[in-house]
Design a protein around this motif. Structure first.
Motif, PDB file in Angstrom:
ATOM      1  N   LEU A  76      18.085 -13.473 -20.352  1.00  0.00           N
ATOM      2  CA  LEU A  76      18.506 -14.511 -19.443  1.00  0.00           C
ATOM      3  C   LEU A  76      17.539 -15.468 -18.548  1.00  0.00           C
ATOM      4  CD1 LEU A  76      20.634 -11.372 -18.200  1.00  0.00           C
ATOM      5  CD2 LEU A  76      21.593 -13.849 -19.031  1.00  0.00           C
ATOM      6  N   VAL A  77      16.197 -15.032 -19.156  1.00  0.00           N
ATOM      7  CA  VAL A  77      15.628 -15.342 -18.229  1.00  0.00           C
ATOM      8  C   VAL A  77      15.074 -16.386 -18.682  1.00  0.00           C
ATOM      9  CG1 VAL A  77      12.476 -15.156 -18.066  1.00  0.00           C
ATOM     10  CG2 VAL A  77      13.755 -13.342 -17.553  1.00  0.00           C
ATOM     11  N   GLY A  78      15.218 -16.840 -20.195  1.00  0.00           N
ATOM     12  CA  GLY A  78      14.639 -18.377 -20.812  1.00  0.00           C
ATOM     13  C   GLY A  78      16.367 -19.527 -20.164  1.00  0.00           C
ATOM     14  N   ALA A  79      17.350 -18.518 -20.703  1.00  0.00           N
ATOM     15  CA  ALA A  79      18.104 -19.161 -19.819  1.00  0.00           C
ATOM     16  C   ALA A  79      18.264 -19.782 -18.505  1.00  0.00           C
ATOM     17  CB  ALA A  79      19.629 -18.332 -20.077  1.00  0.00           C
ATOM     18  N   ALA A  80      17.759 -19.193 -17.797  1.00  0.00           N
ATOM     19  CA  ALA A  80      17.067 -19.436 -15.844  1.00  0.00           C
ATOM     20  C   ALA A  80      16.207 -20.893 -16.112  1.00  0.00           C
ATOM     21  CB  ALA A  80      16.925 -18.769 -15.544  1.00  0.00           C
ATOM     22  N   VAL A  81      15.661 -21.014 -17.032  1.00  0.00           N
ATOM     23  CA  VAL A  81      14.607 -21.657 -17.525  1.00  0.00           C
ATOM     24  C   VAL A  81      15.698 -23.267 -16.904  1.00  0.00           C
ATOM     25  CG1 VAL A  81      12.600 -23.182 -18.322  1.00  0.00           C
ATOM     26  CG2 VAL A  81      12.881 -20.645 -17.559  1.00  0.00           C
ATOM     27  N   PRO A  82      16.369 -23.765 -18.149  1.00  0.00           N
ATOM     28  CA  PRO A  82      16.498 -24.989 -17.747  1.00  0.00           C
ATOM     29  C   PRO A  82      17.803 -24.955 -17.042  1.00  0.00           C
ATOM     30  CG  PRO A  82      17.474 -23.446 -20.228  1.00  0.00           C
ATOM     31  CD  PRO A  82      16.479 -23.055 -19.570  1.00  0.00           C
ATOM     32  N   PHE A  86      14.202 -26.612 -14.997  1.00  0.00           N
ATOM     33  CA  PHE A  86      13.433 -27.644 -15.099  1.00  0.00           C
ATOM     34  C   PHE A  86      15.031 -27.922 -15.902  1.00  0.00           C
ATOM     35  CE2 PHE A  86       9.960 -25.345 -15.729  1.00  0.00           C
ATOM     36  CZ  PHE A  86       9.035 -25.714 -14.481  1.00  0.00           C
ATOM     37  N   PRO A  87      15.780 -28.329 -15.083  1.00  0.00           N
ATOM     38  CA  PRO A  87      17.275 -28.669 -15.648  1.00  0.00           C
ATOM     39  C   PRO A  87      16.756 -30.528 -16.098  1.00  0.00           C
ATOM     40  CG  PRO A  87      17.476 -28.670 -12.931  1.00  0.00           C
ATOM     41  CD  PRO A  87      15.578 -28.407 -13.273  1.00  0.00           C
TER      42      PRO A  87
END
Length: 292
Positions: A76-82, A86-87
């Protein structure tokens, strides 16, 4: 007191060294006091609850749950990055997550001893990939992420209930059939990817997007039932049985007293299966909604 505090040997020392003098009285008093103390200690230990798996360093279901939650948390943390941070870099992060997750997945699969940092790193990289691909599909099919998540959790819950009830088990025969099917599915996926890369098919999901010949107009599909629906349902079935295998391995590990460190291995296996299940639901729902 020369033999490690044992009252028996201390008594012998006392009788040898203290014959005929006042030290005999002192020695008897010390021996009696030590004996009483040891009796109290034994009674205290006897009244203590027996050591459980956690006290003896063995795997428990709680350990597996905690470590699985931690690994999924990294996803979930990794998914929150993009998605949130940084969309604009989502496509690049998705590729980084895809390649990095694949590499770490292989590393963790072939390591004899689990390494928590590598397993958590795998979760983070898979999160980058899931975040990027979810953003891409969400822009085309609103709410697809929620639909895929509900589908994933539903299959997980149903599979767990069936496993706990004893209605499904990873028997040796079922495992052999599963291995044949998973190898066949992997080969199909590689061929389909090659067709997409070399432009042999125009569909978003390659051959999966094409209609099955002779099914035009059936179930509302003008161009025929998409081949991807059949493959998608088949893949979800494989992922569900993979969960059964995970549950079976965890149960056997706890029952056989496996070391606690292998809770990380169990968490890694569950995370891999859940990520796979979520991706299959994303793809299946995208094919269904793209054919509307």
């Amino acid at each position: 007191m020369a033999i490690g505090g044992n009252p028996v040997f201390n008594g012998k020392n006392f009788r040898t060294a203290a014959r005929g003098n006042n030290s005999a009285a002192y020695g008897s008093t010390a021996l009696a006091g030590q004996t009483a103390m040891n009796q109290q200690q034994l009674e205290h230990l006897y009244n203590q609850p027996s050591a459980g798996p956690a006290d003896t360093g063995r795997m428990t279901f709680d350990d597996v749950i905690v470590k699985t939650v931690a690994t999924i948390g990294m996803v979930l943390v990794g998914a929150a990055v993009p998605v949130f941070l940084f969309p604009s870099l989502a496509p690049l992060l998705m590729i980084v997550g895809l390649i990095g997750g694949f590499v770490l997945g292989l590393v963790n699969s072939f390591k004899r001893e689990p390494v928590p940092a590598l397993i958590l790193g795998y979760g983070f990289l898979e999160g980058l990939f899931l975040g990027g691909i979810t953003m891409f599909l969400e822009a085309m099919f609103p709410n697809i992420a929620m639909q895929a998540l509900i589908g994933t959790l539903s299959v997980f819950a149903v599979t767990l209930l069936l496993f706990r009830s004893g209605k499904v088990r990873a028997t040796p025969k079922a495992m052999k059939i599963f291995m044949v099917m998973i190898i066949g599915y992997a080969l199909f996926s590689l061929v389909n990817l090659g067709l997409m890369i070399f432009g042999a098919t125009d569909g978003m999901f390659g051959v999966r997007s094409e209609g099955i010949p002779g099914t035009q107009g059936m179930f509302g599909f003008e161009n025929g039932i998409p081949f991807g629906i059949v493959i998608g349902l088949f893949a979800i079935g494989l992922a569900a049985f993979s969960l059964v295998i995970d549950f079976t391995m965890i149960s056997e590990g706890v029952r056989n007293g496996a070391p606690r460190k292998y809770s990380w291995t169990a968490a890694f296996g569950l995370t891999v299966t859940l990520v796979w299940l979520y991706i299959e639901f994303l793809r299946l729902i995208a094919i269904l909604r793209g054919s509307e």
